[in-house]
Design a protein around this motif. Structure first.
Motif, PDB file in Angstrom:
ATOM      1  N   GLU A 138      35.358  34.709  39.524  1.00 39.00           N
ATOM      2  CA  GLU A 138      34.443  34.544  40.542  1.00 39.00           C
ATOM      3  C   GLU A 138      33.103  33.696  39.634  1.00 39.00           C
ATOM      4  N   ASP A 139      32.690  34.186  38.701  1.00 34.63           N
ATOM      5  CA  ASP A 139      31.565  33.643  38.142  1.00 34.63           C
ATOM      6  C   ASP A 139      31.635  32.261  37.624  1.00 34.63           C
ATOM      7  N   LEU A 140      33.055  31.942  37.366  1.00 34.85           N
ATOM      8  CA  LEU A 140      33.306  30.373  37.173  1.00 34.85           C
ATOM      9  C   LEU A 140      33.453  29.765  38.283  1.00 34.85           C
ATOM     10  N   ARG A 141      34.166  30.264  39.311  1.00 33.78           N
ATOM     11  CA  ARG A 141      34.397  29.428  40.592  1.00 33.78           C
ATOM     12  C   ARG A 141      33.203  29.078  41.445  1.00 33.78           C
ATOM     13  N   THR A 142      32.308  30.018  41.379  1.00 33.57           N
ATOM     14  CA  THR A 142      31.086  29.668  42.329  1.00 33.57           C
ATOM     15  C   THR A 142      30.474  28.474  41.788  1.00 33.57           C
ATOM     16  N   PRO A 143      29.672  28.511  40.618  1.00 35.25           N
ATOM     17  CA  PRO A 143      29.228  27.243  40.302  1.00 35.25           C
ATOM     18  C   PRO A 143      30.135  25.990  40.400  1.00 35.25           C
TER      19      PRO A 143
ATOM     20  N   ASP B 313      24.938  41.247  40.631  1.00 35.26           N
ATOM     21  CA  ASP B 313      26.010  40.648  40.063  1.00 35.26           C
ATOM     22  C   ASP B 313      27.125  41.443  40.053  1.00 35.26           C
ATOM     23  N   SER B 314      27.049  42.766  39.711  1.00 35.63           N
ATOM     24  CA  SER B 314      28.228  43.527  39.347  1.00 35.63           C
ATOM     25  C   SER B 314      28.940  43.799  40.845  1.00 35.63           C
ATOM     26  N   GLN B 315      28.227  43.980  41.662  1.00 30.02           N
ATOM     27  CA  GLN B 315      28.906  44.508  43.047  1.00 30.02           C
ATOM     28  C   GLN B 315      29.164  43.290  44.079  1.00 30.02           C
ATOM     29  N   LEU B 316      28.308  42.166  43.807  1.00 31.38           N
ATOM     30  CA  LEU B 316      28.261  41.079  45.019  1.00 31.38           C
ATOM     31  C   LEU B 316      29.210  40.026  44.290  1.00 31.38           C
ATOM     32  N   GLY B 317      29.659  40.420  43.339  1.00 33.12           N
ATOM     33  CA  GLY B 317      30.762  39.110  42.787  1.00 33.12           C
ATOM     34  C   GLY B 317      30.011  38.164  42.174  1.00 33.12           C
ATOM     35  N   GLY B 318      28.637  38.337  41.632  1.00 36.80           N
ATOM     36  CA  GLY B 318      28.082  37.220  40.764  1.00 36.80           C
ATOM     37  C   GLY B 318      27.745  36.195  41.603  1.00 36.80           C
ATOM     38  N   LEU B 319      27.560  36.399  43.009  1.00 37.30           N
ATOM     39  CA  LEU B 319      27.328  35.284  43.916  1.00 37.30           C
ATOM     40  C   LEU B 319      28.311  34.225  43.973  1.00 37.30           C
TER      41      LEU B 319
END
Lengths: 187, 319
Positions: A138-143, B313-319
């Motif tokens: 998810e941290d890669l997908r969003t940006p 980030d931890s709970q909200l999926g890092g936006l």
């Protein structure tokens, strides 16, 4: 100065002074951003519509607390994210945590009866791409999605996600490298 | 020129380099087949990405709801209607009157603060914000460990599972109050009710700022006050271990044990401009051997600021 030239902060001030119609400018500017942000997080596109509406409604209600020094888009996405999180908590069984709405997007492919083969190829290509994107962290997908779909600059993405510019560069690079490797594995 | 790293080539294709950086990369690519290959790969990526963009654009066109949003917004109360025709002098009037009104509210609350627990003050209005601060290092929210002195805002009707010691600040259009919640509980609030709701609660709940308030604790309406001990009878506690809540006010003598250190608030749906009628009080919390809580009031600057949500980030999926 016309509506489009006003900054978000100026528009917010006008809305707070009673000009509700100016809120439409903010909706026009950011509806697609919120929609695409949520797209990778829900399975049902109608559920996304609801959350998009709730996000803007909540933003309107809490507009007096908006700090005009901050980016409106960042604030809006934070609201969307909080709603998303609440929905996940409430409907943990019915809401997919990270699914791209593959089926909906595929189902909405415009029919082109003159070139059925090409349509089928496009569908297949997109299906593969959607599955790959879905498998991104998810941290890669969003940006990545903010870049690809909303065509935001790296700096805008960094501001929106409140992460350093270099982090955005690294994440988009990683996302592309991952997707390319996946494609090569399939070929 | 040495080959730029691959990420630099990606930024070149994305048009994210400065003019001079881009010129240098361009010169290099002209003579470097390896880099030419990399650039072509990134250009191919862009073509694939355009496919996704087109799909999403098509989908958005069908699901754009700006009219629906505006209809909903127009049915909401207007913000500050008078200001639409405001002039400089009305702005000044507002500036003068708002603090005066806030002061009147504070004074009213101070002098009407002798309400008995049996007949608690009924606060009506809209809750703007409920912020929760962790007091101790060993605290958990939704089973995730959170650092001490971190804060987050509750969203209306969203349930949070607390385990540890927390300071809960409630800000509404008519009142501000603070509770310390020590133990395990689920917590939520409704924007239109001043009462916090605690379920599956085995925590000690104590009022540390503001006048007596009601709270729904395990399905029962409880009055929480600093003036008189409030016991939660064992049979009133559902699903949880039997525990009592005792709240007692003593002389204002000791300094604050744990002052909240916080950062800039995280923007949220419930983000709120600090109200001017917040009552500033702080108390010292001590826990007796029996587990009951004693509150020692002191005067002074007390309202903790808000903090950046540790759960972002931890709970909200890092936006």
């Amino acid at each position: 100065m016309n509506k489009q030239e006003k900054t978000d902060g100026e528009i917010v001030k006008l809305i707070l002074a009673g000009d509700v119609q100016m809120f439409a400018v903010l909706v026009a500017r950011y509806e697609k951003l919120v929609f695409s942000f949520l797209l990778s997080k829900y399975q049902d596109v109608y559920e996304i519509e609801d959350v998009v509406q709730d996000t803007f409604l909540k933003a309107y209600r809490h507009l007096p607390s908006y700090d005009c020094e901050r980016k409106f888009s960042t604030w809006l996405l934070t609201i969307a994210r909080n709603l998303l999180f609440d929905n996940r908590k409430k409907n943990s069984r019915s809401v997919a945590s990270t699914d791209l709405v593959t089926d909906v997007l595929l189902a909405e492919e415009p029919e082109d009866s003159t070139q059925p083969d090409e349509v089928a190829i496009r569908k297949e290509r997109f299906q593969r791409l959607a599955i790959m994107i879905k498998s991104l962290d998810e941290d890669l997908r969003t940006p990545f999605i903010l870049r690809v779909v909303n065509e935001l600059s790296y700096q805008e993405i960094a501001d929106m996600l409140s992460v350093p510019l270099q982090t955005v560069k690294n994440r988009i690079f990683k996302a592309r490298t991952y997707l390319r490797e996946k494609r090569e594995q399939e070929e | 020129m040495k080959c730029p790293d691959v990420e630099q080539l990606m930024l070149f294709v994305d048009g994210e380099l400065t003019a001079s950086e881009a010129a240098a990369v361009k010169n290099h690519i002209a003579t470097c087949k390896s880099c030419q290959h990399e650039v072509k790969e990134f250009q191919a990526d862009l073509e694939t990405e355009a496919l996704l963009r087109n799909k999403v654009n098509n989908s958005f066109a069908k699901h754009q709801i700006s009219n629906k949003i505006m209809n909903a917004v127009k049915s909401e109360p207007k913000h500050n209607k008078k200001a639409s025709t405001s002039t400089v002098w009305t702005n000044w009037l507002v500036r003068l009157l708002v603090p005066a009104f806030a002061m009147a509210v504070v004074l009213f609350m101070l002098f009407s603060g002798t309400t008995t627990p049996e007949n608690p003050t009924i606060y009506q209005g809209k809750v703007f914000k409920v912020s929760v601060f962790t007091n101790k290092a060993e605290s958990f929210v939704d089973n995730n460990h959170v650092e001490a002195n971190k804060a987050f805002n509750l969203e209306p009707m969203a349930i949070k599972k607390l385990d540890g010691e927390f300071l809960v600040n409630v800000v509404s259009n008519s009142k501000t109050y603070s509770l310390i919640v020590d133990g395990k509980t689920e917590i939520k609030f409704d924007e239109d009710s001043m009462d916090l709701v605690f379920d599956s609660c085995s925590a000690n709940i104590t009022l540390v700022n503001g006048n007596p308030v009601n709270a729904m604790v395990n399905g029962k309406k409880m009055n929480i006050t600093k003036d008189k001990a409030v016991m939660l009878k064992p049979e009133e506690v559902k699903q949880v271990e039997e525990k009592s809540i005792t709240v007692e006010t003593k002389a204002k003598t000791k300094p604050v044990e744990e002052k909240q250190k916080v950062e800039e608030p995280v923007a949220s749906a419930s983000e709120e401009i600090p109200t001017e009628n917040e009552i500033c009080e702080e108390e010292t919390l001590t826990t007796s051997a029996t587990g009951d809580i004693t509150i020692l009031d002191i005067s002074g600057e007390g309202d903790a600021e808000e903090g950046h949500s540790p759960f972002e980030d931890s709970q909200l999926g890092g936006l």
